[in-house]
Design a protein around this motif. Structure first.
Motif, mmCIF file in Angstrom:
data_model
loop_
_atom_site.group_PDB
_atom_site.id
_atom_site.type_symbol
_atom_site.label_atom_id
_atom_site.label_comp_id
_atom_site.label_asym_id
_atom_site.label_seq_id
_atom_site.Cartn_x
_atom_site.Cartn_y
_atom_site.Cartn_z
ATOM 1 N N LEU A 46 -9.755 -10.963 10.001
ATOM 2 C CA LEU A 46 -10.247 -10.490 8.704
ATOM 3 C C LEU A 46 -9.866 -9.029 8.492
ATOM 4 O O LEU A 46 -9.402 -8.650 7.407
ATOM 5 C CB LEU A 46 -11.760 -10.666 8.635
ATOM 6 C CG LEU A 46 -12.450 -10.092 7.386
ATOM 7 C CD1 LEU A 46 -11.955 -10.788 6.132
ATOM 8 C CD2 LEU A 46 -13.969 -10.227 7.511
ATOM 9 N N LEU A 47 -10.042 -8.216 9.529
ATOM 10 C CA LEU A 47 -9.671 -6.805 9.432
ATOM 11 C C LEU A 47 -8.180 -6.657 9.157
ATOM 12 O O LEU A 47 -7.765 -5.833 8.322
ATOM 13 C CB LEU A 47 -10.043 -6.080 10.728
ATOM 14 C CG LEU A 47 -9.609 -4.616 10.828
ATOM 15 C CD1 LEU A 47 -10.278 -3.768 9.757
ATOM 16 C CD2 LEU A 47 -9.909 -4.063 12.227
ATOM 17 N N GLN A 48 -7.354 -7.455 9.834
ATOM 18 C CA GLN A 48 -5.913 -7.384 9.612
ATOM 19 C C GLN A 48 -5.553 -7.744 8.167
ATOM 20 O O GLN A 48 -4.680 -7.120 7.566
ATOM 21 C CB GLN A 48 -5.187 -8.325 10.578
ATOM 22 C CG GLN A 48 -5.182 -7.830 12.016
ATOM 23 C CD GLN A 48 -4.523 -8.826 12.954
ATOM 24 O OE1 GLN A 48 -4.823 -10.019 12.931
ATOM 25 N NE2 GLN A 48 -3.615 -8.357 13.783
ATOM 26 N N GLY A 49 -6.237 -8.745 7.618
ATOM 27 C CA GLY A 49 -5.964 -9.108 6.241
ATOM 28 C C GLY A 49 -6.341 -8.009 5.267
ATOM 29 O O GLY A 49 -5.608 -7.739 4.304
ATOM 30 N N LEU A 50 -7.476 -7.357 5.501
ATOM 31 C CA LEU A 50 -7.910 -6.266 4.623
ATOM 32 C C LEU A 50 -6.915 -5.111 4.674
ATOM 33 O O LEU A 50 -6.522 -4.556 3.642
ATOM 34 C CB LEU A 50 -9.304 -5.790 5.036
ATOM 35 C CG LEU A 50 -10.442 -6.796 4.858
ATOM 36 C CD1 LEU A 50 -11.740 -6.238 5.437
ATOM 37 C CD2 LEU A 50 -10.629 -7.152 3.397
ATOM 38 N N VAL A 51 -6.499 -4.752 5.883
ATOM 39 C CA VAL A 51 -5.516 -3.659 6.029
ATOM 40 C C VAL A 51 -4.185 -4.067 5.409
ATOM 41 O O VAL A 51 -3.515 -3.277 4.743
ATOM 42 C CB VAL A 51 -5.346 -3.298 7.518
ATOM 43 C CG1 VAL A 51 -4.198 -2.312 7.709
ATOM 44 C CG2 VAL A 51 -6.633 -2.704 8.066
ATOM 45 N N GLY A 52 -3.793 -5.337 5.601
ATOM 46 C CA GLY A 52 -2.522 -5.808 5.071
ATOM 47 C C GLY A 52 -2.452 -5.768 3.556
ATOM 48 O O GLY A 52 -1.386 -5.521 2.982
ATOM 49 N N SER A 53 -3.580 -5.989 2.884
ATOM 50 C CA SER A 53 -3.562 -5.945 1.423
ATOM 51 C C SER A 53 -3.235 -4.549 0.919
ATOM 52 O O SER A 53 -2.491 -4.392 -0.055
ATOM 53 C CB SER A 53 -4.911 -6.403 0.876
ATOM 54 O OG SER A 53 -5.947 -5.485 1.203
ATOM 55 N N VAL A 54 -3.766 -3.525 1.582
ATOM 56 C CA VAL A 54 -3.459 -2.146 1.192
ATOM 57 C C VAL A 54 -2.032 -1.786 1.578
ATOM 58 O O VAL A 54 -1.292 -1.181 0.793
ATOM 59 C CB VAL A 54 -4.462 -1.171 1.845
ATOM 60 C CG1 VAL A 54 -4.094 0.276 1.505
ATOM 61 C CG2 VAL A 54 -5.879 -1.473 1.379
ATOM 62 N N ALA A 55 -1.620 -2.175 2.789
ATOM 63 C CA ALA A 55 -0.266 -1.838 3.248
ATOM 64 C C ALA A 55 0.796 -2.451 2.357
ATOM 65 O O ALA A 55 1.829 -1.827 2.081
ATOM 66 C CB ALA A 55 -0.082 -2.307 4.697
ATOM 67 N N GLY A 56 0.567 -3.688 1.881
ATOM 68 C CA GLY A 56 1.532 -4.307 0.979
ATOM 69 C C GLY A 56 1.672 -3.529 -0.313
ATOM 70 O O GLY A 56 2.782 -3.330 -0.821
ATOM 71 N N GLY A 57 0.549 -3.079 -0.865
ATOM 72 C CA GLY A 57 0.617 -2.270 -2.079
ATOM 73 C C GLY A 57 1.344 -0.959 -1.864
ATOM 74 O O GLY A 57 2.136 -0.515 -2.704
ATOM 75 N N VAL A 58 1.087 -0.320 -0.730
ATOM 76 C CA VAL A 58 1.774 0.937 -0.411
ATOM 77 C C VAL A 58 3.271 0.707 -0.288
ATOM 78 O O VAL A 58 4.091 1.458 -0.822
ATOM 79 C CB VAL A 58 1.216 1.536 0.899
ATOM 80 C CG1 VAL A 58 2.044 2.745 1.323
ATOM 81 C CG2 VAL A 58 -0.243 1.943 0.719
ATOM 82 N N ARG A 59 3.662 -0.361 0.414
ATOM 83 C CA ARG A 59 5.077 -0.633 0.663
ATOM 84 C C ARG A 59 5.837 -0.871 -0.634
ATOM 85 O O ARG A 59 6.879 -0.252 -0.882
ATOM 86 C CB ARG A 59 5.207 -1.855 1.568
ATOM 87 C CG ARG A 59 6.649 -2.219 1.929
ATOM 88 C CD ARG A 59 6.684 -3.468 2.783
ATOM 89 N NE ARG A 59 5.864 -3.346 3.962
ATOM 90 C CZ ARG A 59 4.797 -4.088 4.227
ATOM 91 N NH1 ARG A 59 4.433 -5.042 3.382
ATOM 92 N NH2 ARG A 59 4.091 -3.909 5.326
ATOM 93 N N TYR A 60 5.311 -1.728 -1.495
ATOM 94 C CA TYR A 60 6.051 -2.056 -2.713
ATOM 95 C C TYR A 60 5.947 -0.950 -3.747
ATOM 96 O O TYR A 60 6.851 -0.775 -4.570
ATOM 97 C CB TYR A 60 5.564 -3.400 -3.267
ATOM 98 C CG TYR A 60 5.846 -4.529 -2.314
ATOM 99 C CD1 TYR A 60 7.131 -4.735 -1.830
ATOM 100 C CD2 TYR A 60 4.840 -5.370 -1.856
ATOM 101 C CE1 TYR A 60 7.403 -5.755 -0.934
ATOM 102 C CE2 TYR A 60 5.102 -6.388 -0.963
ATOM 103 C CZ TYR A 60 6.391 -6.579 -0.502
ATOM 104 O OH TYR A 60 6.667 -7.581 0.398
ATOM 105 N N GLY A 61 4.863 -0.183 -3.710
ATOM 106 C CA GLY A 61 4.803 0.996 -4.568
ATOM 107 C C GLY A 61 5.829 2.038 -4.158
ATOM 108 O O GLY A 61 6.460 2.677 -5.007
ATOM 109 N N LEU A 62 6.019 2.202 -2.848
ATOM 110 C CA LEU A 62 7.026 3.142 -2.373
ATOM 111 C C LEU A 62 8.427 2.660 -2.727
ATOM 112 O O LEU A 62 9.299 3.468 -3.094
ATOM 113 C CB LEU A 62 6.893 3.317 -0.858
ATOM 114 C CG LEU A 62 7.873 4.276 -0.190
ATOM 115 C CD1 LEU A 62 7.769 5.677 -0.791
ATOM 116 C CD2 LEU A 62 7.631 4.334 1.326
#
Length: 415
Positions: A108-124
């Motif tokens: 669950l923690l990995q999924g929560l972190v992954g949702s933010v990381a995906g947004g950061v990656r594609y925003g960058l």
């Protein structure tokens, strides 16, 4: 930007590409290792499937609560930090005797972190590339994701045989650490794309703002539903052809590679918008053949042709950014990525449930029919488009982006 050479010469694209690729490989290897470990300890296909798809489902919770952080964190720090958290979490999952509840809590923690990381990656990515290069850059990342997933499953199976599931998790953790170094050493220091504090309330407000206009809502649904249902079809490759599932996955990757290359590199910008819905119909139609439980040659051809249709996502992503010129790019794309992954996980669960009653082949046909219906409905209700972003929206967005880049270069020099 029309060539891969130009793309990889763009500053920061190569380290972003490598960071994303290594993390996808790490998550694929680690997910397979954990799913095998859970199955061996419980004998439950449902729990082993949840171990594999759990982080994707958890991303839906992250998109609803934490996604505002995607534009309010420094990109390099966020990407390196999320990879480090994934490495530590994977190491914990490899600890002998870890309770099953704790293992799923870590997921669950990995999924929560992954949702933010995906947004950061594609925003960058949206910040690094100009409008003309975005579709090509995203197509390359999509191809890398597909190839790394196929390679990750193949290598993961070999590692499980050679090292055991826990050894496979340790290899996954090492790959996450490699992603930390790639992000830290390869990406430049940048300021956050948005000011203010990240919060659940701000996430809800931005999600509501993104979802409210009908054209944007239509694009999000087009990105989530038809593709997710076809991923559900693919989740049945193993029960459909246990000895040849790897071949079907590989052919799917080949078709996706061909489609993303054609759309990202060859399709004229003025005509791309007209291809989106026809490509989604192509994505689903070949899977109707599985209602008759075809032999391997027909199945291989159907899967290969179908996967070309995944390139429709590139066109809908381009349309999404055209419809949200003033919205934070990380949040906009992060909502797409989290919703897409969550719907893929739900579709895989749905496919498994249907297959219990009909068998794998007919279940694939049922989900394909659902995907066709959704695509046709979205095509009829969506606004037609004949090209990329309107000039009235593109110009201010490009000017604002150039201004932000100039400001950040002045403020954020250094590695």
């Amino acid at each position: 930007m029309r060539s891969y050479r130009e793309l990889f010469r763009t500053p920061e694209f190569t380290p972003l590409f490598l960071t994303a690729s290594v993390q996808v490989a790490a998550q694929t290897v680690g997910g397979l290792g954990l799913a095998t470990l859970v199955f061996r300890s419980t004998g439950s296909p449902f729990l082993s499937s949840l171990a594999l798809f759990g982080p994707a489902l958890a991303q839906l919770a992250g998109a609803a609560t934490l996604l505002s952080a995607a534009d309010r964190l420094p990109p390099r720090t966020a990407l390196a930090g999320s990879a480090l958290l994934f490495a530590l979490a994977t190491l914990l999952q490899a600890v002998p005797g870890l309770p099953l509840g704790a293992a799923f809590g870590i997921l669950l923690l990995q999924g929560l972190v992954g949702s933010v990381a995906g947004g950061v990656r594609y925003g960058l990515l949206d910040e690094i590339l100009d409008r003309e290069g975005y579709v090509l850059g995203r197509s390359v990342l999509n191809m890398a994701v597909g190839l790394c997933q196929i390679g990750g499953f193949a290598c993961g199976g070999l590692l499980i045989a050679l090292l055991s599931p826990r050894g496979t998790l340790l290899v996954s953790a090492a790959l996450h650490l490699a992603a930390v170094l790639t992000a830290r050493l390869g990406l430049a220091r940048r300021a956050p794309r948005a000011a203010g504090r990240a919060s659940v309330a701000e996430t809800w407000r931005t999600n509501a703002r993104l979802w409210s206009p009908r054209p944007r809502r239509h694009v999000y649904l087009a990105l989530w539903i038809p593709n997710g249902l076809i991923v559900g079809c693919e989740s049945l490759f193993v029960p459909y052809a246990p000895e040849r599932a790897g071949l079907l996955f590989a052919c799917g990757a080949l078709g996706m590679l061909a489609g993303d290359t054609a759309v990202g590199r060859l399709a004229p910008a003025a005509r791309r918008g007209r291809l989106a819905h026809p490509l989604q119909l192509l994505l689903a139609a070949p899977f109707l053949l599985f209602a008759a439980d075809p032999g391997l040659p027909v199945a291989v051809a159907a899967v290969t042709v179908s996967a070309v249709g995944y390139s429709a996502s590139l066109l809908f992503q381009e349309r999404l950014m055209a419809l949200a010129p003033d919205e934070p790019a990380g949040h906009t794309l992060g909502l797409h990525a989290s919703g897409m992954l969550a719907f893929q996980g739900l579709s895989a669960a749905l496919a498994g449930a249907v297959a219990e009653f009909t068998g794998p082949g007919p279940a694939m046909a049922v989900l394909a029919a659902g995907s066709l219906t959704a695509s046709a409905a979205l095509a009829l209700t969506g606004r037609p488009t004949s090209g990329p972003r309107p000039a009235s929206r593109t110009a201010p967005r490009r000017t604002a982006r150039a201004s932000r880049r100039s400001t950040r270069r002045a403020r954020n020099q250094g590695p």
